[in-house]
Enzyme design. Sequence first.
Site, PDB file in Angstrom:
ATOM      1  N   ASP A  30       0.854  -1.188   0.000  1.00 19.10           N
ATOM      2  CA  ASP A  30       0.000   0.000   0.000  1.00 19.10           C
ATOM      3  C   ASP A  30       0.890   1.238   0.000  1.00 19.10           C
ATOM      4  OD1 ASP A  30       0.532   0.931   2.761  1.00 19.10           O
ATOM      5  OD2 ASP A  30      -0.618  -0.819   3.412  1.00 19.10           O
ATOM      6  N   TYR A  38       4.317 -10.498   5.419  1.00 13.14           N
ATOM      7  CA  TYR A  38       3.307 -10.835   6.438  1.00 13.14           C
ATOM      8  C   TYR A  38       3.910 -11.801   7.456  1.00 13.14           C
ATOM      9  CZ  TYR A  38      -0.664  -8.684   3.941  1.00 13.14           C
ATOM     10  OH  TYR A  38      -1.547  -7.808   3.371  1.00 13.14           O
ATOM     11  N   LYS A 224      -6.455   0.288  -2.847  1.00 16.35           N
ATOM     12  CA  LYS A 224      -5.414   1.041  -2.139  1.00 16.35           C
ATOM     13  C   LYS A 224      -5.080   2.308  -2.931  1.00 16.35           C
ATOM     14  CE  LYS A 224      -4.736  -1.883   1.248  1.00 16.35           C
ATOM     15  NZ  LYS A 224      -4.772  -1.539   2.676  1.00 16.35           N
ATOM     16  N   ASP A 252      -8.606   3.175   0.401  1.00 18.94           N
ATOM     17  CA  ASP A 252      -7.805   3.060   1.625  1.00 18.94           C
ATOM     18  C   ASP A 252      -6.436   3.689   1.396  1.00 18.94           C
ATOM     19  OD1 ASP A 252      -6.422   2.281   3.878  1.00 18.94           O
ATOM     20  OD2 ASP A 252      -6.720   0.128   3.607  1.00 18.94           O
ATOM     21  N   ASN A 254      -4.093   4.184   3.925  1.00 21.28           N
ATOM     22  CA  ASN A 254      -3.093   3.708   4.888  1.00 21.28           C
ATOM     23  C   ASN A 254      -2.251   4.840   5.487  1.00 21.28           C
ATOM     24  OD1 ASN A 254      -3.525   1.170   2.946  1.00 21.28           O
ATOM     25  ND2 ASN A 254      -2.994   0.471   5.003  1.00 21.28           N
ATOM     26  N   GLU A 278     -10.536   5.047   3.967  1.00 20.19           N
ATOM     27  CA  GLU A 278      -9.997   4.381   5.157  1.00 20.19           C
ATOM     28  C   GLU A 278      -8.624   4.957   5.501  1.00 20.19           C
ATOM     29  OE1 GLU A 278      -8.726  -0.230   6.140  1.00 20.19           O
ATOM     30  OE2 GLU A 278     -10.459   0.180   4.880  1.00 20.19           O
ATOM     31  N   GLU A 307      -7.606  -0.103  12.272  1.00 22.81           N
ATOM     32  CA  GLU A 307      -6.651  -1.210  12.280  1.00 22.81           C
ATOM     33  C   GLU A 307      -5.391  -0.868  13.066  1.00 22.81           C
ATOM     34  OE1 GLU A 307      -4.161  -1.562   8.245  1.00 22.81           O
ATOM     35  OE2 GLU A 307      -6.253  -1.098   7.864  1.00 22.81           O
ATOM     36  N   ASP A 330      -9.570  -4.615  15.093  1.00 25.13           N
ATOM     37  CA  ASP A 330      -8.526  -5.544  14.674  1.00 25.13           C
ATOM     38  C   ASP A 330      -8.289  -6.524  15.819  1.00 25.13           C
ATOM     39  OD1 ASP A 330      -5.950  -5.787  12.633  1.00 25.13           O
ATOM     40  OD2 ASP A 330      -5.491  -6.373  14.687  1.00 25.13           O
ATOM     41  N   HIS A 357     -11.172  -4.865  10.297  1.00 24.22           N
ATOM     42  CA  HIS A 357      -9.960  -4.995   9.491  1.00 24.22           C
ATOM     43  C   HIS A 357      -9.541  -6.452   9.516  1.00 24.22           C
ATOM     44  CE1 HIS A 357      -5.411  -5.171   9.437  1.00 24.22           C
ATOM     45  NE2 HIS A 357      -5.710  -4.710   8.246  1.00 24.22           N
ATOM     46  N   GLY A 359      -7.261  -9.701   6.913  1.00 27.32           N
ATOM     47  CA  GLY A 359      -6.201  -9.933   5.933  1.00 27.32           C
ATOM     48  C   GLY A 359      -4.953 -10.428   6.621  1.00 27.32           C
TER      49      GLY A 359
END
Length: 442
Positions: A30, A38, A224, A252, A254, A278, A307, A330, A357, A359
């Site tokens: 993003d 991750y 995004k 979003d 971020n 967002e 989030e 979250d 939120h 993912g």
Amino acid sequence: MSVRNMLHKITKVTVRDVRFPTSLEQHGSDAMHTDPDYSTAYVVVDTDSGLKGFGLTFTLGKGTEIVVCAVRALAGLVVGKSLQEIVSDFRGFYRLLTSDGQMRWLGPEKGVIHLATAAVLNAVWDLWARAEGKPLWKLLVDMDPKQIVSCIDFRYITDALTEEEALDILVKAQEGKQQREDQMLKEGYPAYTTSCAWIGYSDEQLKQLCTDALKSGWTKFKVKVGADLEDDTRRCRLIRQMIGPDNTLMIDANQRWDVSEAIGWVSSLAEFKPLWIEEPTSPDDILGHAAISKALAPLGIGVATGEQCQNRVMFKQFLQASALQFVQIDSCRLGSVNENLAVLLMAHKFQVPVCPHSGGVGLCELVQHLILFDYICVSGSLSNRMCEYVDHLHEHFTSPVVIHDAHYMPPKDPGYSCEMLESSVQRHQYPEGDVWKQHINN
């Protein structure tokens, strides 16, 4: 509620640094987080009965080792306690972890120490649900309203929600509860997808993923934005053309913009009719979000955030200041189920829909339980509500999420759905797992 048969005394808390090289294919990219790997601080709680609890918190790669250290620092407060002891005064146990006289200086209730607290508490909730032989959402749904309230620390939020008000909300929602549970078991909870439009994806990829998603029944899509206005305009136009005028689009950023920049940028994208923007600015800027909300209201665009909202106290202020139109809880940022329950109840009092939120790795698995509870036992409404879904890394879990026709189907296995396959944990453990050895050597 009895914890079946045994006390389940906690004998050990272990934590591992588990990372997935998602940055290689730009998954999760993003405007602010351009190359996330991750990752998770993965916690296992062992008991003398042989029953285990599994929990995690979500990170983006570097720094996961710091969360691991924080979990180890908290472990001493947990080992030696029995599950019976913890759940008979869960509010007290939450307070013990978040208000240790020395460690709370590292927070309090925010940052790395709070992420670690979430991982540990997630594992304890998983243990409790397994001890009762129920998926976590069902453990919560079957609880007496008084017991739900007894799990929540109301410190610092009683000016917005008292214990009595929380109890009243839960008691009122008992009406129609069984029908809502049956409905969820049959239909599932509505979801939206973010998997089609990460900022690092090419236009060809966007088109292909959108086409596939539409064929699979998806009607709500998030894009995004925030790096480049021209690029955002092109991508939003592309997605809006792909999904048509009647499907839902969200955007979003971020946390990319300052307040006035956010208002200007989103106004430029208003023609694509986004339901929400967002994280338009710093997640800590409550009054900034309020200004953005006020400016965008005439355009019919809401503000969503949460989030990276640190705790229930900040959510309280966001709600009091009318700074958001969608609450995004979250499961790993707040202090686990306990603190999320407080936010669900406050959101209901302020009549703001909760759209979690999700993912990352394991977030879908976890948060589905909370939003099912919200519908069945708190809000009783699906209006303007949906839960984020991202189609990455589910194959590493023993009970991965089940999506049917763009809805989360309620989990059936006992626990909180975040136990990972041991083979996946070993392969992705950082830095010694095979995936990383190979990656580092290349």
